[in-house]
Motif scaffolding. Structure first.
Motif, mmCIF file in Angstrom:
data_model
loop_
_atom_site.group_PDB
_atom_site.id
_atom_site.type_symbol
_atom_site.label_atom_id
_atom_site.label_comp_id
_atom_site.label_asym_id
_atom_site.label_seq_id
_atom_site.Cartn_x
_atom_site.Cartn_y
_atom_site.Cartn_z
ATOM 1 N N GLU A 207 37.793 43.429 34.325
ATOM 2 C CA GLU A 207 37.461 43.059 34.996
ATOM 3 C C GLU A 207 38.159 41.442 35.556
ATOM 4 O O GLU A 207 39.210 41.044 36.323
ATOM 5 C CB GLU A 207 36.089 42.014 34.831
ATOM 6 C CG GLU A 207 35.793 41.215 35.916
ATOM 7 C CD GLU A 207 34.813 40.525 35.611
ATOM 8 O OE1 GLU A 207 34.432 39.358 35.604
ATOM 9 O OE2 GLU A 207 33.815 40.826 34.995
ATOM 10 N N TYR A 208 39.504 41.208 34.115
ATOM 11 C CA TYR A 208 40.390 40.011 34.006
ATOM 12 C C TYR A 208 41.873 40.046 34.710
ATOM 13 O O TYR A 208 42.609 39.819 35.594
ATOM 14 C CB TYR A 208 40.283 38.994 32.909
ATOM 15 C CG TYR A 208 39.216 38.457 32.901
ATOM 16 C CD1 TYR A 208 38.823 37.148 33.560
ATOM 17 C CD2 TYR A 208 38.474 38.251 31.632
ATOM 18 C CE1 TYR A 208 37.621 36.716 33.457
ATOM 19 C CE2 TYR A 208 37.354 37.630 30.989
ATOM 20 C CZ TYR A 208 37.034 37.189 32.441
ATOM 21 O OH TYR A 208 35.959 35.573 32.346
ATOM 22 N N ILE A 209 41.866 41.665 34.219
ATOM 23 C CA ILE A 209 42.885 42.480 34.832
ATOM 24 C C ILE A 209 42.876 42.105 36.676
ATOM 25 O O ILE A 209 44.215 41.891 37.353
ATOM 26 C CB ILE A 209 42.953 43.610 34.171
ATOM 27 C CG1 ILE A 209 44.088 43.816 33.040
ATOM 28 C CG2 ILE A 209 44.668 44.171 35.356
ATOM 29 C CD1 ILE A 209 45.369 43.223 32.743
ATOM 30 N N GLN A 210 41.970 42.674 36.960
ATOM 31 C CA GLN A 210 41.932 42.405 38.232
ATOM 32 C C GLN A 210 42.161 41.421 39.236
ATOM 33 O O GLN A 210 42.702 41.331 40.402
ATOM 34 C CB GLN A 210 40.351 43.770 38.923
ATOM 35 C CG GLN A 210 40.049 45.008 38.553
ATOM 36 C CD GLN A 210 38.895 45.814 38.647
ATOM 37 O OE1 GLN A 210 37.649 44.959 39.183
ATOM 38 N NE2 GLN A 210 38.557 46.774 37.975
ATOM 39 N N TYR A 211 41.204 40.595 38.008
ATOM 40 C CA TYR A 211 40.716 39.255 39.238
ATOM 41 C C TYR A 211 42.707 38.530 38.734
ATOM 42 O O TYR A 211 43.303 38.117 39.674
ATOM 43 C CB TYR A 211 40.527 38.010 38.215
ATOM 44 C CG TYR A 211 40.790 36.870 38.310
ATOM 45 C CD1 TYR A 211 39.864 35.780 39.021
ATOM 46 C CD2 TYR A 211 41.252 36.093 37.073
ATOM 47 C CE1 TYR A 211 39.666 34.847 39.221
ATOM 48 C CE2 TYR A 211 41.374 34.797 38.107
ATOM 49 C CZ TYR A 211 40.431 34.059 38.761
ATOM 50 O OH TYR A 211 40.910 33.022 39.002
ATOM 51 N N ALA A 212 43.238 39.130 37.918
ATOM 52 C CA ALA A 212 44.790 38.190 37.741
ATOM 53 C C ALA A 212 45.520 38.623 38.755
ATOM 54 O O ALA A 212 46.264 38.622 39.415
ATOM 55 C CB ALA A 212 45.329 38.289 36.278
ATOM 56 N N GLU A 213 45.752 40.648 39.098
ATOM 57 C CA GLU A 213 46.177 41.243 40.194
ATOM 58 C C GLU A 213 46.175 40.451 41.309
ATOM 59 O O GLU A 213 46.514 40.400 42.475
ATOM 60 C CB GLU A 213 45.982 42.499 39.661
ATOM 61 C CG GLU A 213 46.623 43.297 38.639
ATOM 62 C CD GLU A 213 46.661 44.588 38.483
ATOM 63 O OE1 GLU A 213 47.452 45.417 37.631
ATOM 64 O OE2 GLU A 213 45.463 44.792 38.618
ATOM 65 N N GLU A 214 45.095 40.642 41.821
ATOM 66 C CA GLU A 214 44.363 39.841 43.127
ATOM 67 C C GLU A 214 45.398 38.519 42.885
ATOM 68 O O GLU A 214 46.005 37.583 44.329
ATOM 69 C CB GLU A 214 43.136 39.550 42.516
ATOM 70 C CG GLU A 214 42.627 38.667 44.770
ATOM 71 C CD GLU A 214 43.296 39.735 45.667
ATOM 72 O OE1 GLU A 214 42.966 39.026 46.405
ATOM 73 O OE2 GLU A 214 42.567 40.181 45.795
ATOM 74 N N LYS A 215 45.531 37.716 41.823
ATOM 75 C CA LYS A 215 46.025 36.684 42.387
ATOM 76 C C LYS A 215 47.642 36.389 42.081
ATOM 77 O O LYS A 215 48.302 36.152 43.157
ATOM 78 C CB LYS A 215 46.244 36.114 41.338
ATOM 79 C CG LYS A 215 44.380 34.825 40.598
ATOM 80 C CD LYS A 215 44.402 33.635 41.619
ATOM 81 C CE LYS A 215 43.176 32.932 41.837
ATOM 82 N NZ LYS A 215 43.115 32.057 42.022
ATOM 83 N N GLU A 216 48.317 37.648 41.563
ATOM 84 C CA GLU A 216 49.503 38.263 41.669
ATOM 85 C C GLU A 216 50.030 38.590 43.122
ATOM 86 O O GLU A 216 51.163 38.052 43.961
ATOM 87 C CB GLU A 216 49.712 39.118 41.303
ATOM 88 C CG GLU A 216 51.233 39.857 40.470
ATOM 89 C CD GLU A 216 51.538 40.939 39.309
ATOM 90 O OE1 GLU A 216 52.290 40.865 39.766
ATOM 91 O OE2 GLU A 216 50.740 41.593 39.957
ATOM 92 N N ARG A 217 48.543 39.345 43.703
ATOM 93 C CA ARG A 217 49.402 39.123 45.216
ATOM 94 C C ARG A 217 49.125 38.813 46.396
ATOM 95 O O ARG A 217 49.988 38.509 47.614
ATOM 96 C CB ARG A 217 47.996 40.950 45.862
ATOM 97 C CG ARG A 217 47.760 41.923 45.159
ATOM 98 C CD ARG A 217 46.562 43.310 46.171
ATOM 99 N NE ARG A 217 45.288 43.166 45.044
ATOM 100 C CZ ARG A 217 45.370 43.337 44.279
ATOM 101 N NH1 ARG A 217 46.109 44.491 43.530
ATOM 102 N NH2 ARG A 217 43.765 43.561 43.712
ATOM 103 N N ASN A 218 48.454 37.078 46.107
ATOM 104 C CA ASN A 218 48.684 35.906 47.066
ATOM 105 C C ASN A 218 49.466 35.398 46.286
ATOM 106 O O ASN A 218 49.383 33.780 46.485
ATOM 107 C CB ASN A 218 47.376 35.672 46.683
ATOM 108 C CG ASN A 218 45.649 36.221 47.514
ATOM 109 O OD1 ASN A 218 46.438 36.942 48.357
ATOM 110 N ND2 ASN A 218 44.505 36.252 46.466
ATOM 111 N N GLN A 219 50.485 35.353 45.724
ATOM 112 C CA GLN A 219 51.860 35.116 44.778
ATOM 113 C C GLN A 219 51.031 33.468 44.536
ATOM 114 O O GLN A 219 51.350 32.336 44.624
ATOM 115 C CB GLN A 219 52.738 34.307 46.065
ATOM 116 C CG GLN A 219 53.290 35.729 46.926
ATOM 117 C CD GLN A 219 54.073 35.329 47.678
ATOM 118 O OE1 GLN A 219 54.081 34.606 48.657
ATOM 119 N NE2 GLN A 219 55.065 36.092 47.883
#
Length: 295
Positions: free
Chosen positions: A169-181
């Motif tokens: 769940e936290y990996i997904q959260y972080a990757e969403e933030k990454e996609r949004n720079q």
């Protein structure tokens, strides 16, 4: 004791404390601290005192990951730029730049025999740096006469254990933030043991191929540790230590898997992860290790 200022090899300004013994020596311990801390520790001052009493100088410094959050300054091409740093924002691989910068400075000061000592995340940085220098055939590796690892932990595995079923769940959260720079944004408080940025979290949780070498399972070859061909000292505590096995089991595994002929691997009875109250005992064991190498 003297304050020493120097630059990491990528231009970040760093500082540390150099403790010298009465007589001139070419031998020095270079100490690298762990997460969310600095070089102003009782463990460091105790180690410096005992090292100096035995004819060895001691240098502990604040790397770019000291404290939780701070501003650092980078000096490149005559320009000075301010950057956000500290444990919450650091990239552990950049420890290479800090350690090699410190080695260069110590060589400038006349030291020839350097013993690299780390605690916790500092151990991870040291093992990574040593392997990089060896792979690059950098002449600096010839100045490293021993490796001292106090409480090396398997950070990727520890994070999975800490987060349990929340890890993905936290990996997904972080990757969403990454996609949004938005990698400079902070992770939710429960994602780590202290505040941590998305960028740093992803280094430990996902992009960890270069630091995932402390897998202490018996089926692991520990190739990065077995690539260390200088004398190797390793210690853990057995009170609230951040390891999955019992210390006796871990020490047994390491002694069987690590092939270094000049190894000293054990645990310190009654010590916790920070060796509080056991600083002098640890220091004496480290100095005995070094002195036996120079006999």
């Amino acid at each position: 004791m003297e304050v020493i200022y120097f630059l990491a090899t990528d231009g970040i300004k760093l500082d540390g404390l150099l403790s010298t013994c009465k007589d001139k020596t070419e031998d020095i311990i270079l100490s690298v601290h762990g997460m969310a801390t600095n070089c102003m520790k009782k463990r460091e001052t105790t180690m410096a005192k005992i090292a100096n009493e035995n004819g060895i100088d001691y240098f502990c410094f604040n790397n770019r990951g000291s404290e939780l959050v701070k501003y650092t300054r980078r000096y490149t091409e005559g320009k000075r730029e301010k950057e956000l740093g500290g444990t919450s924002y650091e990239d552990v691989l950049e420890g290479y730049e800090d350690i090699t910068g410190a080695i260069i400075k110590l060589k400038e000061l006349g030291y020839k025999n350097i013993y690299l000592q780390g605690h916790s995340l500092g151990c991870t940085k040291i093992v990574y740096t040593y392997n990089e220098l060896k792979d690059e055939k950098d002449e600096m590796v010839n100045n490293i006469k021993g490796i001292i690892l106090n409480s090396l932990i398997d950070i990727p595995r520890a994070l999975r254990i800490y987060l349990r079923d929340k890890f993905d769940e936290y990996i997904q959260y972080a990757e969403e933030k990454e996609r949004n720079q938005e990698t400079s944004e902070m992770m939710p408080r429960e994602a780590f043991i202290h505040p941590i940025s998305v960028k740093t979290f992803l280094r430990y949780a996902r992009d960890n191929q270069d630091i995932d070498f402390a897998n202490f399972g018996e089926d692991h070859e520990l190739r990065k540790l077995n690539n260390i061909d200088v004398p190797l000292f390793m210690r853990w505590g057995n009170v609230n230590e951040m390891i999955a096995q019992m210390p006796e089991e871990l020490v047994d595994i390491m002694n069987r898997v690590i092939t270094n002929p000049n190894k000293d691997i054990y645990y310190l009875d009654g010590a916790n992860h920070s060796y509080e109250g056991k600083e002098e005992e640890l220091a004496k064991q480290i100095i005995e290790f070094i002195k036996n190498l120079t006999l």
